[in-house]
Every structure is written in structure tokens, then in C-alpha cells.
Design an enzyme around this catalytic site. Structure first.
Site, PDB file in Angstrom:
ATOM      1  N   GLY A  60      -5.424   3.584   2.430  1.00 61.61           N
ATOM      2  CA  GLY A  60      -6.536   4.511   2.607  1.00 61.61           C
ATOM      3  C   GLY A  60      -6.125   5.925   2.968  1.00 61.61           C
ATOM      4  O   GLY A  60      -6.957   6.733   3.387  1.00 61.61           O
ATOM      5  N   GLY A  91      -7.997  -0.992  -2.750  1.00 63.39           N
ATOM      6  CA  GLY A  91      -9.178  -0.779  -1.914  1.00 63.39           C
ATOM      7  C   GLY A  91     -10.105   0.241  -2.539  1.00 63.39           C
ATOM      8  O   GLY A  91     -10.886  -0.064  -3.444  1.00 63.39           O
ATOM      9  N   GLY A  92      -9.997   1.486  -2.078  1.00 61.68           N
ATOM     10  CA  GLY A  92     -10.912   2.548  -2.497  1.00 61.68           C
ATOM     11  C   GLY A  92     -11.133   2.649  -3.997  1.00 61.68           C
ATOM     12  O   GLY A  92     -12.278   2.762  -4.457  1.00 61.68           O
ATOM     13  N   ASN A  98     -10.191  -5.113  -3.318  1.00 63.69           N
ATOM     14  CA  ASN A  98     -10.622  -5.451  -1.961  1.00 63.69           C
ATOM     15  C   ASN A  98     -11.731  -4.472  -1.584  1.00 63.69           C
ATOM     16  O   ASN A  98     -11.460  -3.311  -1.291  1.00 63.69           O
ATOM     17  CB  ASN A  98      -9.415  -5.325  -1.008  1.00 63.69           C
ATOM     18  CG  ASN A  98      -9.810  -5.494   0.451  1.00 63.69           C
ATOM     19  OD1 ASN A  98     -10.925  -5.911   0.759  1.00 63.69           O
ATOM     20  ND2 ASN A  98      -8.886  -5.164   1.346  1.00 63.69           N
ATOM     21  N   TRP A  99     -12.954  -4.968  -1.626  1.00 61.60           N
ATOM     22  CA  TRP A  99     -14.097  -4.061  -1.387  1.00 61.60           C
ATOM     23  C   TRP A  99     -14.260  -3.703   0.088  1.00 61.60           C
ATOM     24  O   TRP A  99     -15.052  -2.837   0.431  1.00 61.60           O
ATOM     25  CB  TRP A  99     -15.392  -4.689  -1.924  1.00 61.60           C
ATOM     26  CG  TRP A  99     -15.437  -4.821  -3.413  1.00 61.60           C
ATOM     27  CD1 TRP A  99     -14.437  -4.504  -4.313  1.00 61.60           C
ATOM     28  CD2 TRP A  99     -16.542  -5.299  -4.203  1.00 61.60           C
ATOM     29  NE1 TRP A  99     -14.862  -4.766  -5.598  1.00 61.60           N
ATOM     30  CE2 TRP A  99     -16.154  -5.255  -5.561  1.00 61.60           C
ATOM     31  CE3 TRP A  99     -17.817  -5.773  -3.898  1.00 61.60           C
ATOM     32  CZ2 TRP A  99     -16.992  -5.659  -6.602  1.00 61.60           C
ATOM     33  CZ3 TRP A  99     -18.669  -6.168  -4.921  1.00 61.60           C
ATOM     34  CH2 TRP A  99     -18.246  -6.115  -6.269  1.00 61.60           C
ATOM     35  N   SER A 124      -3.331   2.841  -1.362  1.00 59.68           N
ATOM     36  CA  SER A 124      -3.624   4.048  -2.148  1.00 59.68           C
ATOM     37  C   SER A 124      -3.221   3.937  -3.613  1.00 59.68           C
ATOM     38  O   SER A 124      -2.727   4.909  -4.206  1.00 59.68           O
ATOM     39  CB  SER A 124      -2.982   5.284  -1.492  1.00 59.68           C
ATOM     40  OG  SER A 124      -3.522   5.488  -0.203  1.00 59.68           O
ATOM     41  N   HIS A 126      -4.825  -9.237   6.289  1.00 56.98           N
ATOM     42  CA  HIS A 126      -4.897  -7.816   5.905  1.00 56.98           C
ATOM     43  C   HIS A 126      -4.609  -6.953   7.131  1.00 56.98           C
ATOM     44  O   HIS A 126      -4.960  -7.318   8.246  1.00 56.98           O
ATOM     45  CB  HIS A 126      -6.280  -7.494   5.340  1.00 56.98           C
ATOM     46  CG  HIS A 126      -6.343  -6.115   4.763  1.00 56.98           C
ATOM     47  ND1 HIS A 126      -6.583  -5.012   5.542  1.00 56.98           N
ATOM     48  CD2 HIS A 126      -6.150  -5.664   3.499  1.00 56.98           C
ATOM     49  CE1 HIS A 126      -6.550  -3.930   4.761  1.00 56.98           C
ATOM     50  NE2 HIS A 126      -6.292  -4.304   3.518  1.00 56.98           N
ATOM     51  N   GLU A 139       1.636  -4.300   1.736  1.00 52.45           N
ATOM     52  CA  GLU A 139       0.795  -3.128   1.953  1.00 52.45           C
ATOM     53  C   GLU A 139       1.304  -2.356   3.161  1.00 52.45           C
ATOM     54  O   GLU A 139       0.974  -2.697   4.302  1.00 52.45           O
ATOM     55  CB  GLU A 139      -0.655  -3.559   2.204  1.00 52.45           C
ATOM     56  CG  GLU A 139      -1.289  -4.300   1.053  1.00 52.45           C
ATOM     57  CD  GLU A 139      -2.811  -4.185   1.088  1.00 52.45           C
ATOM     58  OE1 GLU A 139      -3.353  -3.681   0.099  1.00 52.45           O
ATOM     59  OE2 GLU A 139      -3.422  -4.573   2.093  1.00 52.45           O
ATOM     60  N   GLU A 163      -5.976  -4.451   8.306  1.00 48.50           N
ATOM     61  CA  GLU A 163      -7.144  -4.129   9.143  1.00 48.50           C
ATOM     62  C   GLU A 163      -7.511  -5.305  10.045  1.00 48.50           C
ATOM     63  O   GLU A 163      -7.996  -5.122  11.157  1.00 48.50           O
ATOM     64  CB  GLU A 163      -8.313  -3.688   8.247  1.00 48.50           C
ATOM     65  CG  GLU A 163      -8.074  -2.271   7.724  1.00 48.50           C
ATOM     66  CD  GLU A 163      -8.575  -2.001   6.324  1.00 48.50           C
ATOM     67  OE1 GLU A 163      -9.444  -2.730   5.826  1.00 48.50           O
ATOM     68  OE2 GLU A 163      -8.057  -1.037   5.703  1.00 48.50           O
TER      69      GLU A 163
HETATM   70  P1  PGA Z   1      -6.586   1.409  -0.418  1.00 49.27           P
HETATM   71  O1  PGA Z   1      -6.646  -0.019   0.341  1.00 49.27           O
HETATM   72  O2  PGA Z   1      -6.334   1.119  -1.862  1.00 49.27           O
HETATM   73  O3  PGA Z   1      -7.929   2.033  -0.179  1.00 49.27           O
HETATM   74  O4  PGA Z   1      -5.460   2.173   0.204  1.00 49.27           O
HETATM   75  C1  PGA Z   1      -5.804  -1.066  -0.033  1.00 49.27           C
HETATM   76  C2  PGA Z   1      -6.024  -2.259   0.857  1.00 49.27           C
HETATM   77  O5  PGA Z   1      -6.230  -2.087   2.068  1.00 49.27           O
HETATM   78  O6  PGA Z   1      -5.996  -3.417   0.389  1.00 49.27           O
END
Ligand code: PGA
Length: 257
Positions: free
Chosen positions: A178, A239-240, A9-10, A218, A100, A172, A102
Site C-alpha cells: 500500500g 491489493g489496491g 485481496n479486496w 504495490s 497477512h 509481501e 495487516e
Molecule cells: P497492495 O496490497 O497491492 O495495495 O500493496 C497488497 C496486499 O496487502 O496483499
């Protein structure tokens, strides 16, 4: 057997040029093993909307799948700022992340809207990746299962059993996204097992057992092996660590000799 799914997930990162560069680097890492990888796993990237066309081109001839980070439930119309499934499908997008954390927490998308988006994705034969997860406060108050299962049920209500077998769920925990604080494999497995029970209730055992449940929050090359060893963890939403070819490629190879 459920094929594992490793999805990058960019988020709001990487311009078209940067996206193309990352795909070239990722293909340099993964293409030579693509047959071995394809035996039991799938790889997916979900770039920002405007980066999708460039990434779609860069993926020509690759088995890496293309996803989007959201989708509207109508095909077209007066919905400023939104993008529809037919538009995404023009670029070979097959998967879409929905709900998601966010989107839920920063953009206030609620279960109703998320269910509509999920139903829209299914109606357009896209594979939704439905995200669920509790906040730190909810976990501390012992609310994890209630919150996660309520989010899941709200989504599943929009997923007709006969047309949704391809659905993917991503657990998640909000406190893990993050932050560098990954859930332990036991914490994740406990929630994944409860999700599996709910999926069997909704779809029936055979179909419920086919749904992949990804862990996200993470995920790194250092913690993926112990997560993926759990019976109900079928992959990861990353993500990251998906923004660097080397770390994402190492995650994709989780559990391989
Ligand atoms: P992260 O994000 O790996 O940077 O914690 C995961 C996500 O939000 O899908």
C-alpha cells in the site's frame, strides 16, 4: 509447470453491491479470454466475508476462483467475530489468505495462531495462501531472510507434507504494501529463491517445486511484467490495483502476448 496465480485481496473494501459490480466488470474483461488464460494461470478474488455471498453468485459460470481473507481453525463454537471453513465452503470459497501482514501487525496475530489457522484450512481441504514478509526496519538491519524464513517455517510446521502440496506462499514485504514502493524484481526474486529452497527442504524437491510463490506489495499493471519474468515469482497478491476491473485484468494478463 506451475500455473500462475493472480489473487485480488479486496481487504475491507466493497459492499455486496459494489462487489457484484466489480465482478461484472472483471468478467467483461476476462471471460472472452478465459480459455487462453486458463492454459497457464488462475485468477482469484478475496472479498470481505459479508461480500462473499454476492460475489459467489456473480461468479456463477466463471473460472475466477473465490477466496477469503482469514479463517478460524475450528468448525464452530464460541469464537465471537470469527468465521469457519465450513461456512466459507458453503459459498464456494476454496482459498484463504492466512497471516497477512495487516493481521500480523494491526491485529497482533502471531506465528502460533497463524499456524493453527493454516492447519485448520488444510484440514478442511482449503488452499491456504500463507503470507510472509519483513518490515522496513528489519530489511535495513539485514534481517530479511531470517524473518521471512522464520515466518515460513512456523507456517510449514502446521502443513503436513502429504496433504499440503496445494499450499501457496505470498512474499509481501511490509514496506511495499500500500505504499507504492514495490520491491525490485531482483529483491523479490532473491527472497522467493530462498523460500523455494525452504519449500524443497520441507516437501521434497518435486512437491516443493509445485508450490506457487506470489509476490505482493504495490503490484500494478506497470510493474507486474518485470516481476512475473523472474523464475520463482509465480503470480501476485494484489491489493489496491485489484479494486478496479481494468487494472486487475491487465495484471492478470501479465507476460501474455
Ligand atoms: P497492495 O496490497 O497491492 O495495495 O500493496 C497488497 C496486499 O496487502 O496483499
Amino acid at each position: 509447470m506451475r500455473k500462475k496465480l493472480f489473487a485480488g485481496n479486496w481487504k475491507m473494501n466493497l459492499t455486496p453491491l459494489e462487489g457484484r459490480t466489480l465482478i461484472a466488470a472483471l468478467r467483461a474483461q476476462l471471460d472472452r479470454d478465459s480459455a487462453a488464460l486458463a492454459a497457464d494461470r488462475e485468477v482469484l478474488v478475496a472479498p470481505p466475508f459479508v461480500t462473499i455471498p454476492a460475489v459467489s453468485q456473480a461468479l456463477a459460470g466463471s473460472s475466477i476462483l473465490l477466496g477469503a481473507q482469514n479463517v478460524h481453525f475450528e468448525s464452530k463454537g464460541a469464537f465471537t467475530g470469527e468465521v469457519s471453513a465450513p461456512m466459507l465452503k458453503c459459498f464456494g470459497v476454496t482459498h484463504v489468505i492466512i497471516g497477512h501482514s495487516e493481521r500480523r501487525h494491526i491485529f497482533k496475530e502471531d506465528d502460533d495462531l497463524i499456524a493453527k489457522r493454516l492447519a485448520g484450512a488444510i484440514a478442511h481441504q482449503m488452499t491456504p495462501i500463507l503470507c510472509v514478509g519483513e518490515t522496513l526496519e528489519q530489511r535495513q538491519q539485514g534481517e530479511t531472510m531470517r524473518v521471512v524464513l522464520a515466518q515460513l517455517q512456523a507456517g510449514l510446521a502446521a502443513a503436513p507434507t502429504e496433504r499440503s502440496a496445494h499450499l501457496v506462499v505470498a512474499y509481501e514485504p511490509v514496506w511495499a504494501i500500500g505504499t507504492g514502493h514495490t520491491a525490485t524484481p531482483q529483491q523479490a526474486q532473491e527472497v522467493h529463491a530462498a523460500i523455494r529452497v525452504a519449500l524443497r527442504d520441507h516437501f521434497g524437491k518435486e512437491q516443493g517445486d509445485r508450490v506457487r510463490i506470489l509476490y505482493g506489495g504495490s503490484v500494478t499493471p506497470d510493474n507486474i511484467d518485470s516481476l512475473i519474468a523472474q523464475p520463482d515469482i509465480d503470480g501476485a497478491l494484489v491489493g489496491g490495483a485489484s479494486l478496479k476491473a481494468e487494472s486487475f485484468a491487465r495484471i492478470v494478463r501479465a507476460g501474455m502476448a
